[in-house]
Scaffold this active site. Structure first.
Site, PDB file in Angstrom:
ATOM      1  N   ASP A  64       0.879  -1.168   0.000  1.00 24.00           N
ATOM      2  CA  ASP A  64       0.000   0.000   0.000  1.00 24.00           C
ATOM      3  C   ASP A  64       0.915   1.216   0.000  1.00 24.00           C
ATOM      4  O   ASP A  64       1.602   1.492   0.985  1.00 24.00           O
ATOM      5  CB  ASP A  64      -0.901  -0.006   1.236  1.00 24.00           C
ATOM      6  CG  ASP A  64      -1.939   1.118   1.198  1.00 24.00           C
ATOM      7  OD1 ASP A  64      -1.705   2.123   0.488  1.00 24.00           O
ATOM      8  OD2 ASP A  64      -2.976   1.006   1.889  1.00 24.00           O
ATOM      9  N   ASN A  91       4.217   5.717 -11.120  1.00 23.23           N
ATOM     10  CA  ASN A  91       3.088   5.656 -12.041  1.00 23.23           C
ATOM     11  C   ASN A  91       1.741   5.552 -11.327  1.00 23.23           C
ATOM     12  O   ASN A  91       0.726   5.986 -11.877  1.00 23.23           O
ATOM     13  CB  ASN A  91       3.268   4.452 -12.972  1.00 23.23           C
ATOM     14  CG  ASN A  91       2.004   4.084 -13.704  1.00 23.23           C
ATOM     15  OD1 ASN A  91       1.612   4.732 -14.662  1.00 23.23           O
ATOM     16  ND2 ASN A  91       1.333   3.027 -13.227  1.00 23.23           N
ATOM     17  N   TYR A 157      -6.938  15.892  -8.334  1.00 27.98           N
ATOM     18  CA  TYR A 157      -5.980  15.172  -9.172  1.00 27.98           C
ATOM     19  C   TYR A 157      -5.093  16.148  -9.935  1.00 27.98           C
ATOM     20  O   TYR A 157      -3.866  16.005  -9.978  1.00 27.98           O
ATOM     21  CB  TYR A 157      -6.739  14.271 -10.133  1.00 27.98           C
ATOM     22  CG  TYR A 157      -5.891  13.524 -11.128  1.00 27.98           C
ATOM     23  CD1 TYR A 157      -5.207  12.374 -10.771  1.00 27.98           C
ATOM     24  CD2 TYR A 157      -5.796  13.968 -12.444  1.00 27.98           C
ATOM     25  CE1 TYR A 157      -4.440  11.671 -11.693  1.00 27.98           C
ATOM     26  CE2 TYR A 157      -5.035  13.274 -13.378  1.00 27.98           C
ATOM     27  CZ  TYR A 157      -4.357  12.127 -12.993  1.00 27.98           C
ATOM     28  OH  TYR A 157      -3.591  11.449 -13.909  1.00 27.98           O
ATOM     29  N   LYS A 161      -1.023  16.589  -9.600  1.00 22.55           N
ATOM     30  CA  LYS A 161      -0.098  16.440 -10.716  1.00 22.55           C
ATOM     31  C   LYS A 161       0.732  17.699 -10.924  1.00 22.55           C
ATOM     32  O   LYS A 161       1.911  17.626 -11.310  1.00 22.55           O
ATOM     33  CB  LYS A 161      -0.854  16.081 -11.996  1.00 22.55           C
ATOM     34  CG  LYS A 161      -1.465  14.687 -11.969  1.00 22.55           C
ATOM     35  CD  LYS A 161      -0.400  13.601 -11.799  1.00 22.55           C
ATOM     36  CE  LYS A 161      -0.977  12.206 -11.934  1.00 22.55           C
ATOM     37  NZ  LYS A 161       0.021  11.135 -11.782  1.00 22.55           N
ATOM     38  N   THR A 191      -6.191   2.894 -23.047  1.00 23.78           N
ATOM     39  CA  THR A 191      -6.090   1.754 -22.134  1.00 23.78           C
ATOM     40  C   THR A 191      -7.418   1.021 -22.111  1.00 23.78           C
ATOM     41  O   THR A 191      -8.391   1.441 -22.752  1.00 23.78           O
ATOM     42  CB  THR A 191      -5.737   2.221 -20.705  1.00 23.78           C
ATOM     43  OG1 THR A 191      -6.823   3.017 -20.193  1.00 23.78           O
ATOM     44  CG2 THR A 191      -4.451   3.048 -20.693  1.00 23.78           C
TER      45      THR A 191
END
Length: 267
Positions: A64, A91, A157, A161, A191
């Site tokens: 984790d 990643n 998010y 980033k 993906t």
């Protein structure tokens, strides 16, 4: 200049490398000759190999990434078993679509924790190993264009980033010249979950048409960029941000304006 930069004998750790972009990165590193360790909470559905269904496979170790002690133990284990850690690819990350006002601050904080604090934790653990190696090491952050523009529906998010890219630049200065730190700033990638985000084949095709390159990136193309940054060919590259976005996004005003009826200008 030959094709793929060689990473024979190198050891790479990829966080969240069990599927999607992470699996593409792992495949590219394997093809370049590296030993690859994937770490995430859940194992991959199938082994991640250098080529589909064949070739050398990446090793999976559960962790984790939000647990500092567990992350430190994992990197110590990899260093003990392999004798080195040459590359870390941060990643792991992601977020659901959620407007800011529809969730409490604690929910948004979890997004920040996964996308910014977890890479910091992993980088610190990797640095402890890399700084003792004569060859140093390379850390690659997987960023996003969401960190360079407004990110409605994924605000936490995007903020994470943006912070990740700045963090990488600071690490590159503090840890130079022994450890290089760079960021890949990704646009849209094809993906298995792309259809969920964009609404089936038609939606993916429509989104792809907004990209100047005319398509979404493939996960293995992201992996090729990681291999370059991990290799000796990038020995002088640190603190850099490499855009992997197919030309970015066309300015919205071009779609709104009638470009065929603009008055011409004399030189």
């Amino acid at each position: 200049m030959s094709g793929t930069p060689g990473l024979d004998g190198r050891v790479a750790v990829v966080t969240g490398g069990t599927r999607g972009v992470g699996a593409g990165i792992a495949r590219a590193l394997l093809r370049a000759g590296a030993d690859v360790v994937l770490c995430a909470r859940s194992p991959p559905d199938r082994p991640v190999t250098a080529h589909t269904g064949e070739g050398r496979a990446a090793r999976f170790l559960p962790v984790d990434l939000r647990e500092t002690a567990a992350v430190e133990d994992l990197f110590d284990r990899v260093a003990d078993e392999y004798g080195r850690i040459d590359t870390l690819v941060n990643n792991a990350g992601g977020t659901p679509f959620r407007p800011l006002h529809e969730a409490p601050a604690a929910r948004h904080a979890r997004v920040l924790e996964l996308n910014l604090l977890a890479p910091l934790t992993a980088s610190l653990a990797a640095h402890r190993v890399m700084r003792e190696q004569p060859s140093g090491g390379s850390i690659v952050m997987i960023g996003s264009v969401s960190g360079t523009r407004p990110s409605p529906g994924t605000a936490a998010y995007g903020a994470a980033k943006a912070g990740l890219e700045n963090l990488a630049r600071t690490m590159a200065v503090e840890w130079a010249p022994h450890v290089r730190v760079n960021t890949l700033v990704l646009g849209m990638v094809r993906t298995a979950s792309a259809h969920l985000h964009y609404g089936g084949d038609a939606g993916v095709a429509a989104v792809a048409r907004t990209v100047p390159a005319g398509r979404l990136a493939e996960p293995d193309e992201v992996g090729d960029a990681v291999v370059f940054l991990a290799s000796e060919r990038a020995a002088y590259i640190t603190g850099a941000s490499l855009l992997i976005h197919g030309g970015g996004e066309r300015p919205a005003f071009l779609a709104a304006a009638d470009v065929n009826h603009r008055p011409s200008r004399e030189p």
